[in-house]
Design a protein around this motif. Structure first.
Motif, PDB file in Angstrom:
ATOM      1  N   THR A   1       0.836  -1.206   0.000  1.00  0.00           N
ATOM      2  CA  THR A   1       0.000   0.000   0.000  1.00  0.00           C
ATOM      3  C   THR A   1       0.871   1.257   0.000  1.00  0.00           C
ATOM      4  OG1 THR A   1      -0.030   0.168   2.398  1.00  0.00           O
ATOM      5  CG2 THR A   1      -1.739  -1.218   1.360  1.00  0.00           C
ATOM      6  N   PRO A   2       0.290   2.397  -0.375  1.00  0.00           N
ATOM      7  CA  PRO A   2       1.036   3.654  -0.279  1.00  0.00           C
ATOM      8  C   PRO A   2       1.541   3.930   1.147  1.00  0.00           C
ATOM      9  CG  PRO A   2      -0.848   3.964  -1.699  1.00  0.00           C
ATOM     10  CD  PRO A   2      -0.991   2.596  -1.081  1.00  0.00           C
TER      11      PRO A   2
ATOM     12  N   THR B   1       3.738   7.305  -5.249  1.00  0.00           N
ATOM     13  CA  THR B   1       2.357   7.055  -4.837  1.00  0.00           C
ATOM     14  C   THR B   1       1.429   8.061  -5.513  1.00  0.00           C
ATOM     15  OG1 THR B   1       2.674   8.306  -2.782  1.00  0.00           O
ATOM     16  CG2 THR B   1       2.917   5.911  -2.651  1.00  0.00           C
ATOM     17  N   GLY B   2       1.940   9.251  -5.792  1.00  0.00           N
ATOM     18  CA  GLY B   2       1.177  10.221  -6.582  1.00  0.00           C
ATOM     19  C   GLY B   2       0.923   9.728  -7.988  1.00  0.00           C
TER      20      GLY B   2
ATOM     21  N   ALA C   1      -1.777   7.146  -7.778  1.00  0.00           N
ATOM     22  CA  ALA C   1      -3.081   7.795  -7.578  1.00  0.00           C
ATOM     23  C   ALA C   1      -3.576   8.391  -8.889  1.00  0.00           C
ATOM     24  CB  ALA C   1      -2.973   8.874  -6.504  1.00  0.00           C
TER      25      ALA C   1
ATOM     26  N   ARG D   1      -4.971   5.852 -11.165  1.00  0.00           N
ATOM     27  CA  ARG D   1      -6.267   5.363 -10.679  1.00  0.00           C
ATOM     28  C   ARG D   1      -7.365   6.419 -10.765  1.00  0.00           C
ATOM     29  NH1 ARG D   1      -4.171   1.892  -5.425  1.00  0.00           N
ATOM     30  NH2 ARG D   1      -3.330   0.166  -6.649  1.00  0.00           N
TER      31      ARG D   1
ATOM     32  N   ALA E   1      -7.429   9.371  -9.223  1.00  0.00           N
ATOM     33  CA  ALA E   1      -7.574  10.166  -8.002  1.00  0.00           C
ATOM     34  C   ALA E   1      -6.707  11.423  -8.127  1.00  0.00           C
ATOM     35  CB  ALA E   1      -7.185   9.341  -6.789  1.00  0.00           C
ATOM     36  N   LYS E   2      -7.181  12.376  -8.927  1.00  0.00           N
ATOM     37  CA  LYS E   2      -6.382  13.557  -9.253  1.00  0.00           C
ATOM     38  C   LYS E   2      -6.095  14.436  -8.045  1.00  0.00           C
ATOM     39  CE  LYS E   2      -7.681  13.742 -14.086  1.00  0.00           C
ATOM     40  NZ  LYS E   2      -8.311  14.540 -15.150  1.00  0.00           N
TER      41      LYS E   2
ATOM     42  N   GLU F   1      -5.794  13.536  -4.850  1.00  0.00           N
ATOM     43  CA  GLU F   1      -4.773  12.861  -4.043  1.00  0.00           C
ATOM     44  C   GLU F   1      -3.425  12.918  -4.753  1.00  0.00           C
ATOM     45  OE1 GLU F   1      -3.013  10.494  -0.920  1.00  0.00           O
ATOM     46  OE2 GLU F   1      -4.518  12.056  -1.091  1.00  0.00           O
ATOM     47  N   ALA F   2      -3.415  12.721  -6.052  1.00  0.00           N
ATOM     48  CA  ALA F   2      -2.164  12.794  -6.817  1.00  0.00           C
ATOM     49  C   ALA F   2      -1.554  14.179  -6.675  1.00  0.00           C
ATOM     50  CB  ALA F   2      -2.423  12.454  -8.279  1.00  0.00           C
TER      51      ALA F   2
END
Length: 89
Positions: free
Chosen positions: A17-18, A44-45, A48, A51, A53-54, A56-57
């Protein structure tokens, strides 16, 4: 496959996981820790972003852009990703 950057590789393989990558970035040497935390935030960015998840990125890219040592590639790459997302620093 436990030494750095193996946790980052395992992240993209779906084996960790991140949060675990960030925990693995902790190193007793302050300089090494700073580089590894930078890399952990950047990659991890990237995950994200892949996936969708802009938000969070962008958050993770901001951390990488602000904290990366000037001599490693992830810092400028984080700035480039933020510009591509149209996000502010």
């Amino acid at each position: 496959m436990t030494k750095w950057p193996a946790p980052v590789v395992r992240l993209f393989l779906g084996q960790t996981t991140p949060a675990a990558v960030l925990a693995a970035a902790n190193d007793p040497d302050g300089s090494t820790k700073k580089e590894q935390v930078c890399e952990a935030n950047f990659y991890t960015g990237e995950l994200a972003l892949q996936r969708g998840a802009k938000e969070e990125a962008a958050r993770l890219f901001r951390l990488a852009a602000a904290d990366c040592p000037h001599d490693i590639v992830e810092g400028p790459a984080a700035y480039a990703e933020l510009m591509a997302l149209g996000a502010s620093l």
